[in-house]
Design a protein around this motif. Structure first.
Motif, PDB file in Angstrom:
ATOM      1  N   ARG A  38      -3.387 -12.112   2.576  1.00 44.98           N
ATOM      2  CA  ARG A  38      -3.078 -11.365   1.354  1.00 44.98           C
ATOM      3  C   ARG A  38      -1.868 -11.995   0.673  1.00 44.98           C
ATOM      4  NH1 ARG A  38      -5.280  -8.434   5.133  1.00 44.98           N
ATOM      5  NH2 ARG A  38      -6.974  -7.006   4.582  1.00 44.98           N
ATOM      6  N   TYR A  39      -1.876 -11.966  -0.645  1.00 45.73           N
ATOM      7  CA  TYR A  39      -0.873 -12.712  -1.399  1.00 45.73           C
ATOM      8  C   TYR A  39       0.394 -11.879  -1.588  1.00 45.73           C
ATOM      9  CZ  TYR A  39      -4.602 -16.016  -2.395  1.00 45.73           C
ATOM     10  OH  TYR A  39      -5.603 -16.932  -2.273  1.00 45.73           O
ATOM     11  N   SER A  40       1.430 -12.272  -0.869  1.00 42.63           N
ATOM     12  CA  SER A  40       2.705 -11.565  -0.940  1.00 42.63           C
ATOM     13  C   SER A  40       3.621 -12.136  -2.021  1.00 42.63           C
ATOM     14  CB  SER A  40       3.428 -11.660   0.405  1.00 42.63           C
ATOM     15  OG  SER A  40       3.691 -13.038   0.714  1.00 42.63           O
ATOM     16  N   ASP A  41       3.316 -13.335  -2.518  1.00 41.49           N
ATOM     17  CA  ASP A  41       4.168 -14.016  -3.495  1.00 41.49           C
ATOM     18  C   ASP A  41       3.376 -14.266  -4.779  1.00 41.49           C
ATOM     19  OD1 ASP A  41       5.499 -14.148  -1.078  1.00 41.49           O
ATOM     20  OD2 ASP A  41       6.323 -16.143  -1.450  1.00 41.49           O
TER      21      ASP A  41
ATOM     22  N   HIS B  22      12.281  -8.737   1.774  1.00 42.16           N
ATOM     23  CA  HIS B  22      11.731  -8.888   3.114  1.00 42.16           C
ATOM     24  C   HIS B  22      11.130  -7.536   3.463  1.00 42.16           C
ATOM     25  CE1 HIS B  22      11.474 -10.528   7.214  1.00 42.16           C
ATOM     26  NE2 HIS B  22      11.801  -9.311   7.628  1.00 42.16           N
ATOM     27  N   HIS B  23       9.818  -7.433   3.312  1.00 38.35           N
ATOM     28  CA  HIS B  23       9.160  -6.124   3.364  1.00 38.35           C
ATOM     29  C   HIS B  23       8.005  -6.148   4.370  1.00 38.35           C
ATOM     30  CE1 HIS B  23       8.366  -2.154   1.797  1.00 38.35           C
ATOM     31  NE2 HIS B  23       7.108  -2.465   1.517  1.00 38.35           N
ATOM     32  N   PRO B  24       8.341  -6.090   5.663  1.00 42.15           N
ATOM     33  CA  PRO B  24       7.294  -6.186   6.682  1.00 42.15           C
ATOM     34  C   PRO B  24       6.548  -4.878   6.944  1.00 42.15           C
ATOM     35  CG  PRO B  24       9.429  -6.038   7.730  1.00 42.15           C
ATOM     36  CD  PRO B  24       9.688  -6.088   6.250  1.00 42.15           C
ATOM     37  N   VAL B  25       6.923  -3.797   6.240  1.00 44.96           N
ATOM     38  CA  VAL B  25       6.221  -2.530   6.421  1.00 44.96           C
ATOM     39  C   VAL B  25       4.792  -2.712   5.912  1.00 44.96           C
ATOM     40  CG1 VAL B  25       6.167  -0.088   5.842  1.00 44.96           C
ATOM     41  CG2 VAL B  25       8.364  -1.254   6.137  1.00 44.96           C
ATOM     42  N   PHE B  26       3.866  -2.688   6.840  1.00 45.02           N
ATOM     43  CA  PHE B  26       2.490  -3.027   6.469  1.00 45.02           C
ATOM     44  C   PHE B  26       1.515  -2.057   7.123  1.00 45.02           C
ATOM     45  CE2 PHE B  26      -0.889  -6.425   5.943  1.00 45.02           C
ATOM     46  CZ  PHE B  26      -0.782  -6.449   4.560  1.00 45.02           C
ATOM     47  N   THR B  27       1.925  -0.797   7.207  1.00 42.86           N
ATOM     48  CA  THR B  27       1.083   0.201   7.867  1.00 42.86           C
ATOM     49  C   THR B  27       0.377   1.098   6.871  1.00 42.86           C
ATOM     50  OG1 THR B  27       2.994   1.688   8.043  1.00 42.86           O
ATOM     51  CG2 THR B  27       2.536   0.242   9.927  1.00 42.86           C
ATOM     52  N   ASN B  28       0.716   0.986   5.591  1.00 43.33           N
ATOM     53  CA  ASN B  28       0.069   1.844   4.592  1.00 43.33           C
ATOM     54  C   ASN B  28      -1.065   1.074   3.912  1.00 43.33           C
ATOM     55  OD1 ASN B  28       1.394   0.076   2.908  1.00 43.33           O
ATOM     56  ND2 ASN B  28       2.860   1.564   2.138  1.00 43.33           N
ATOM     57  N   TYR B  29      -1.425   1.488   2.717  1.00 43.65           N
ATOM     58  CA  TYR B  29      -2.567   0.879   2.032  1.00 43.65           C
ATOM     59  C   TYR B  29      -2.320  -0.566   1.596  1.00 43.65           C
ATOM     60  CZ  TYR B  29       0.167   2.220  -2.091  1.00 43.65           C
ATOM     61  OH  TYR B  29       1.163   2.367  -3.014  1.00 43.65           O
ATOM     62  N   HIS B  30      -1.108  -1.073   1.731  1.00 42.34           N
ATOM     63  CA  HIS B  30      -0.841  -2.485   1.416  1.00 42.34           C
ATOM     64  C   HIS B  30      -1.779  -3.412   2.189  1.00 42.34           C
ATOM     65  CE1 HIS B  30       3.371  -2.914  -0.604  1.00 42.34           C
ATOM     66  NE2 HIS B  30       2.587  -2.070  -1.231  1.00 42.34           N
ATOM     67  N   LYS B  31      -2.133  -3.000   3.406  1.00 46.69           N
ATOM     68  CA  LYS B  31      -2.986  -3.856   4.231  1.00 46.69           C
ATOM     69  C   LYS B  31      -4.376  -4.040   3.632  1.00 46.69           C
ATOM     70  CE  LYS B  31      -4.648  -0.122   7.269  1.00 46.69           C
ATOM     71  NZ  LYS B  31      -4.129   0.952   6.417  1.00 46.69           N
TER      72      LYS B  31
ATOM     73  N   LEU C 299      -4.868  -4.326   0.240  1.00 46.34           N
ATOM     74  CA  LEU C 299      -4.756  -4.916  -1.092  1.00 46.34           C
ATOM     75  C   LEU C 299      -4.717  -6.445  -0.989  1.00 46.34           C
ATOM     76  CD1 LEU C 299      -1.992  -2.606  -2.642  1.00 46.34           C
ATOM     77  CD2 LEU C 299      -4.464  -2.414  -2.933  1.00 46.34           C
ATOM     78  N   PRO C 300      -5.578  -7.162  -1.710  1.00 44.22           N
ATOM     79  CA  PRO C 300      -5.517  -8.626  -1.678  1.00 44.22           C
ATOM     80  C   PRO C 300      -4.266  -9.176  -2.370  1.00 44.22           C
ATOM     81  CG  PRO C 300      -7.194  -7.866  -3.227  1.00 44.22           C
ATOM     82  CD  PRO C 300      -6.727  -6.665  -2.485  1.00 44.22           C
TER      83      PRO C 300
END
Length: 328
Positions: free
Chosen positions: A209-212, A156-165, A167-168
Motif C-alpha cells: 500500500r502506498y504510504s508516500d 512515522h505512523h505505524p498504527v495499522f490496525t484500523n481501516y488503513h490496512k 486502503l491502497p
C-alpha cells in the motif's frame, strides 16, 4: 439536537469520549455498531446507557427518531450508511472521505441533492482557528496574489490496525485529502489538473500500500502547488496540519501547523493562537448551525466533492503515469 452516531470503532470511540460530550447542543440518543463487542467497549469507556446501543441502524432510526446522524464508519460503508440515513430523512455528518470510490461518492452527492437531505463531510483541518487566521491573512491581501504553494507532511505512523490496512492509498485518501481541502480553502481556488506518483519505502509496514505521495497541481489563475507526504517517515516531523510555504507577489507566508510567519518588505510578523479545542467540535457546530439556518454547511458534500475529485484524479494519474484533468 437529537443525534445518533454510527460507528464505535477506534476512531468512533474518540468521537464518543471527546467530541460528542463537548458539544452541549447535542443529545446522544443512539450509538450503532454491528459489532456487539465494540458497543460493550464504548459503553464502558463513554459511560453510555444500555438502551441507546444498537447493532442495527434500521432499528435505531425507527426507535429513537434522530434529527441528525454522525457517520464514523470505515469508508467502505460510508455510502451504505449515509444513504440509509437519508432515506429516513436524517441529515448526515460523515467522516472523510465521502466514500471509498468515485462511483459511491458521486451517487451520495446526487442523492443528497435530489432528496434535499444535507450531507456534510467532517474535513476538520480547515476549521482550526490558526488555519482560519491564515486564510484571513491571504484574503486580506497580506501577500498579494498567490503564485505558488508548497506543502510537506512527514509522519512515522505505524498504527495499522484500523481501516488503513484496506486502503491502497492510505496517505492520499485518508490524510492528504485534509491538506488538499486546506489548499482549496486557503487559496480560494479550485484545482485544474494533477500529476501524481506514489511509493512505499522498502521494508515499510505498509507493504504494497502506498504510504508516500507526491503531487504537482495546477490551480485556477495558473497558480502552482506541490505536495510531498509520507506516513512511513523515519520519524515524525511537524504537525498533522503540515508545513506550508505560500508565496505571493508581495510576500511570503510560512505555516508549521502552530505558527504563522508573514514576511513582507516591511519585515516579519509572527502569529500564534492558543486553542485546546479539538477542531472536530467546530465541525459539529457548523453542522448544527447550517441545519438550523437551512443553509449548506461549509464542507457540505457539494463543496467537498471537489476535494474528493482531486484525490480521485491523483489516483488515476498514479495509474496512468500522466497529468490528469480534474472534473469541476
Amino acid at each position: 439536537m437529537r443525534v445518533i452516531q454510527i460507528g464505535a470503532g477506534q476512531f468512533g470511540r474518540s468521537w464518543l469520549t471527546r467530541i460528542v460530550p463537548s458539544c452541549q447542543e447535542l443529545e446522544l440518543v443512539g450509538v450503532v455498531d454491528g459489532n456487539p463487542l465494540a458497543l460493550e467497549a464504548v459503553k464502558l469507556q463513554a459511560g453510555l446507557p444500555e438502551d441507546i446501543l444498537f447493532t442495527s441502524l434500521e432499528e435505531a432510526l425507527h426507535r429513537v427518531s434522530p434529527e441528525a446522524a454522525i457517520n464514523v464508519t470505515p469508508p467502505s460503508v460510508h455510502r451504505e450508511v449515509s444513504m440509509q440515513c437519508m432515506a429516513a430523512g436524517v441529515p448526515v455528518l460523515c467522516e472523510k472521505p465521502i466514500a471509498l470510490n468515485a462511483e459511491d461518492a458521486e451517487e451520495l452527492h446526487r442523492q443528497s441533492l435530489a432528496s434535499v437531505i444535507p450531507v456534510m463531510i467532517a474535513e476538520n483541518y480547515r476549521y482550526a482557528p490558526i488555519v482560519r487566521k491564515l486564510r484571513g491573512l491571504i484574503k486580506e491581501g497580506a501577500i498579494g496574489d498567490i503564485h505558488t504553494v508548497h506543502v510537506q507532511f512527514f509522519k512515522h505512523h505505524p498504527v495499522f490496525t484500523n481501516y488503513h490496512k484496506d486502503l491502497p492509498f492510505p496517505l492520499l485518501t485518508d490524510v492528504a485529502i485534509h491538506h488538499l481541502d486546506m489548499l482549496r480553502y486557503l487559496t480560494g481556488l479550485e484545482a485544474v489538473s494533477v500529476y501524481a506518483r506514489a511509493s512505499t519505502p522498502p521494508g515499510s509496514w505498509y507493504g504494497t500500500r502506498y504510504s508516500d505521495t507526491e503531487l504537482l497541481l495546477e490551480l485556477e489563475n495558473q497558480v502552482k502547488a506541490s505536495y510531498v507526504g509520507s506516513l512511513a517517515s523515519f520519524e515524525n516531523t511537524g504537525s498533522w496540519l503540515g508545513d506550508w510555504r505560500i508565496e505571493g507577489e508581495r510576500g511570503l507566508l510560512l505555516f508549521d501547523g502552530q505558527q504563522i510567519t508573514l514576511s513582507q518588505k516591511s519585515g516579519k510578523t509572527i502569529y500564534t493562537l492558543e486553542d485546546r479545542i479539538d477542531n472536530r467540535v467546530y465541525v459539529v457546530q457548523e453542522f448544527l448551525n447550517a441545519l438550523r439556518s437551512g443553509r449548506p454547511g461549509e464542507t457540505d458534500i457539494s463543496d467537498n466533492i471537489r476535494t474528493y475529485r482531486i484525490v480521485e484524479a491523483a489516483m488515476e494519474s498514479i495509474r496512468m503515469h500522466c497529468a490528469v484533468h480534474i472534473r469541476q
